[in-house]
Design a protein around this motif. Sequence first.
Motif, PDB file in Angstrom:
ATOM      1  N   ARG A   1       0.829  -1.197   0.000  1.00  0.00           N
ATOM      2  CA  ARG A   1       0.000   0.000   0.000  1.00  0.00           C
ATOM      3  C   ARG A   1       0.872   1.260   0.000  1.00  0.00           C
ATOM      4  NH1 ARG A   1      -5.320   0.484   1.587  1.00  0.00           N
ATOM      5  NH2 ARG A   1      -5.435  -1.635   0.778  1.00  0.00           N
ATOM      6  N   LEU A   2       2.040   1.198   0.670  1.00  0.00           N
ATOM      7  CA  LEU A   2       2.946   2.346   0.734  1.00  0.00           C
ATOM      8  C   LEU A   2       3.881   2.432  -0.467  1.00  0.00           C
ATOM      9  CD1 LEU A   2       3.893   2.113   4.514  1.00  0.00           C
ATOM     10  CD2 LEU A   2       2.521   3.905   3.437  1.00  0.00           C
ATOM     11  N   GLY A   3       3.819   1.420  -1.341  1.00  0.00           N
ATOM     12  CA  GLY A   3       4.668   1.433  -2.527  1.00  0.00           C
ATOM     13  C   GLY A   3       6.127   1.127  -2.248  1.00  0.00           C
ATOM     14  N   LEU A   4       6.406   0.365  -1.174  1.00  0.00           N
ATOM     15  CA  LEU A   4       7.789   0.011  -0.854  1.00  0.00           C
ATOM     16  C   LEU A   4       8.325  -1.020  -1.848  1.00  0.00           C
ATOM     17  CD1 LEU A   4       7.576  -0.359   3.037  1.00  0.00           C
ATOM     18  CD2 LEU A   4       8.112   1.687   1.703  1.00  0.00           C
ATOM     19  N   SER A   5       9.644  -1.081  -1.959  1.00  0.00           N
ATOM     20  CA  SER A   5      10.258  -2.061  -2.860  1.00  0.00           C
ATOM     21  C   SER A   5      10.058  -3.464  -2.305  1.00  0.00           C
ATOM     22  CB  SER A   5      11.758  -1.786  -2.986  1.00  0.00           C
ATOM     23  OG  SER A   5      12.411  -2.060  -1.755  1.00  0.00           O
ATOM     24  N   PRO A   6      10.007  -4.494  -3.171  1.00  0.00           N
ATOM     25  CA  PRO A   6       9.870  -5.882  -2.690  1.00  0.00           C
ATOM     26  C   PRO A   6      10.931  -6.272  -1.663  1.00  0.00           C
ATOM     27  CG  PRO A   6       9.481  -5.798  -5.044  1.00  0.00           C
ATOM     28  CD  PRO A   6       9.954  -4.422  -4.649  1.00  0.00           C
ATOM     29  N   SER A   7      12.177  -5.800  -1.850  1.00  0.00           N
ATOM     30  CA  SER A   7      13.238  -6.183  -0.915  1.00  0.00           C
ATOM     31  C   SER A   7      12.997  -5.577   0.469  1.00  0.00           C
ATOM     32  CB  SER A   7      14.606  -5.747  -1.448  1.00  0.00           C
ATOM     33  OG  SER A   7      14.641  -4.346  -1.667  1.00  0.00           O
ATOM     34  N   LEU A   8      12.504  -4.338   0.515  1.00  0.00           N
ATOM     35  CA  LEU A   8      12.234  -3.713   1.806  1.00  0.00           C
ATOM     36  C   LEU A   8      11.032  -4.371   2.488  1.00  0.00           C
ATOM     37  CD1 LEU A   8      13.363  -1.563   3.619  1.00  0.00           C
ATOM     38  CD2 LEU A   8      11.873   0.115   2.528  1.00  0.00           C
ATOM     39  N   ILE A   9      10.041  -4.774   1.696  1.00  0.00           N
ATOM     40  CA  ILE A   9       8.885  -5.482   2.267  1.00  0.00           C
ATOM     41  C   ILE A   9       9.346  -6.816   2.855  1.00  0.00           C
ATOM     42  CG2 ILE A   9       6.677  -6.582   1.750  1.00  0.00           C
ATOM     43  CD1 ILE A   9       6.239  -4.471  -0.415  1.00  0.00           C
ATOM     44  N   ARG A  10      10.260  -7.493   2.160  1.00  0.00           N
ATOM     45  CA  ARG A  10      10.774  -8.771   2.687  1.00  0.00           C
ATOM     46  C   ARG A  10      11.425  -8.576   4.052  1.00  0.00           C
ATOM     47  NH1 ARG A  10      11.365  -9.753  -2.845  1.00  0.00           N
ATOM     48  NH2 ARG A  10      10.310 -11.701  -3.428  1.00  0.00           N
ATOM     49  N   PHE A  11      12.154  -7.477   4.213  1.00  0.00           N
ATOM     50  CA  PHE A  11      12.770  -7.196   5.516  1.00  0.00           C
ATOM     51  C   PHE A  11      11.700  -6.904   6.563  1.00  0.00           C
ATOM     52  CE2 PHE A  11      14.130  -3.791   8.458  1.00  0.00           C
ATOM     53  CZ  PHE A  11      14.967  -4.552   9.255  1.00  0.00           C
ATOM     54  N   ALA A  12      10.727  -6.056   6.218  1.00  0.00           N
ATOM     55  CA  ALA A  12       9.680  -5.673   7.172  1.00  0.00           C
ATOM     56  C   ALA A  12       8.866  -6.886   7.620  1.00  0.00           C
ATOM     57  CB  ALA A  12       8.764  -4.628   6.551  1.00  0.00           C
ATOM     58  N   ALA A  13       8.678  -7.848   6.714  1.00  0.00           N
ATOM     59  CA  ALA A  13       7.891  -9.041   7.033  1.00  0.00           C
ATOM     60  C   ALA A  13       8.728 -10.142   7.686  1.00  0.00           C
ATOM     61  CB  ALA A  13       7.223  -9.584   5.768  1.00  0.00           C
ATOM     62  N   GLY A  14      10.035  -9.911   7.803  1.00  0.00           N
ATOM     63  CA  GLY A  14      10.894 -10.890   8.476  1.00  0.00           C
ATOM     64  C   GLY A  14      11.385 -12.012   7.583  1.00  0.00           C
ATOM     65  N   PHE A  15      11.349 -11.815   6.266  1.00  0.00           N
ATOM     66  CA  PHE A  15      11.837 -12.869   5.366  1.00  0.00           C
ATOM     67  C   PHE A  15      13.328 -12.732   5.081  1.00  0.00           C
ATOM     68  CE2 PHE A  15       7.308 -12.541   3.899  1.00  0.00           C
ATOM     69  CZ  PHE A  15       6.911 -13.760   4.399  1.00  0.00           C
ATOM     70  N   ALA A  16      13.888 -11.532   5.306  1.00  0.00           N
ATOM     71  CA  ALA A  16      15.295 -11.306   4.973  1.00  0.00           C
ATOM     72  C   ALA A  16      15.876 -10.299   5.945  1.00  0.00           C
ATOM     73  CB  ALA A  16      15.443 -10.793   3.540  1.00  0.00           C
ATOM     74  N   ALA A  17      17.172 -10.459   6.259  1.00  0.00           N
ATOM     75  CA  ALA A  17      17.861  -9.497   7.110  1.00  0.00           C
ATOM     76  C   ALA A  17      18.070  -8.186   6.345  1.00  0.00           C
ATOM     77  CB  ALA A  17      19.200 -10.060   7.554  1.00  0.00           C
ATOM     78  N   LEU A  18      18.266  -7.104   7.079  1.00  0.00           N
ATOM     79  CA  LEU A  18      18.444  -5.808   6.445  1.00  0.00           C
ATOM     80  C   LEU A  18      19.650  -5.785   5.523  1.00  0.00           C
ATOM     81  CD1 LEU A  18      17.323  -2.955   6.257  1.00  0.00           C
ATOM     82  CD2 LEU A  18      18.749  -2.310   8.202  1.00  0.00           C
ATOM     83  N   GLY A  19      20.707  -6.532   5.914  1.00  0.00           N
ATOM     84  CA  GLY A  19      21.906  -6.554   5.094  1.00  0.00           C
ATOM     85  C   GLY A  19      21.687  -7.158   3.736  1.00  0.00           C
TER      86      GLY A  19
END
Length: 346
Positions: free
Chosen positions: A326-344
Amino acid sequence: MGAVARYAYLNARVSVMAARLLPEAQIEALIEQPLREGAGVLAESGVGLGLDESEIEPTVLEQAWLLSLLEDLKVLGRCLSGNARELLIYWIRRFELGNLKAIIRGKMAGSPAAAIREELLDLGSFTTLRLDQLLASEDVAELLRLLEDTPYGDIARQARAVFEERHDSFMLDAALDRRYYAGLAKRVKAFRGEDRQHLDRLLGAVIDHVNLVWLLRYRLAYGLPPAETYYLLVQGGYRISSSDWQELARMGSLIEVLEALPPGLRELLDGADTVSEVQLRLEQESHRIAESILTRTAFNLARALAYLVLREKEMHQVLAVLKGRRLGLSPSLIRFAAGFAALGAV
């Protein structure tokens, strides 16, 4: 009565509910799938909103998911009595504690009662707080006094002492959280045998994880002294003793703390360079423990708690995906926010 007889119906109900849990890959796929496909995924999980499939509102979904979780808790609670039932209900009280903290924040900010109410989650029959009375209270001190005759009396009394001494919203929040998790540790100690073994493994790990994230934030982000940091931690947990927590609280850097952890935790957090990444890895470990208990054990209370932990994880992941889109975030940032990937990795 043996564990099989005591938990036979509970075990069957948990197995039926667990079959509804969404695979992580299916949730992660929502990041780039059309939203209409997401509506079908939600229906599979037992949260049917009756909305237009292309317009799923995250705030509406959050409330619907919570009510679904509470319905599950009602069914599980009917299978139990005594300490077992109390522990399940106490675990869910974190949501009501969240409502209480929202009211306190609003009071301290001088927000109107109507605006504060809009932030609160509806807990249905599990609501124990007299919300109208709390919202109408004159100030935070009066609000905390009103809580002393509720199931949060023990939490409120310590929070009130902290507030009267410091008038600090951060310290008040920390006191509320600390007393909640101390109550959780106390309730786990009421069990014996296999129940205690699995509860220690699951909820003891949760307390270890909460303590470690708090310690890092208190020392590194807020600059609290070692003695105050140690005081704000929960006495309990699974792998780290009180004397070890005292030693960790004296340390002044992330690397120093991580290198001093017991071997299992040290290996888990090897290479983490931010508190956010530490928190993500710890949450992922909690979920792995819950999955192991849910799929590899039977006829114990921890299995029901494991289901609730994983159902809540599912809720947070789906909401993070939908809000990110909804906020138009990039897929990689959404993956971090959802806990699928570390920030690095982003």
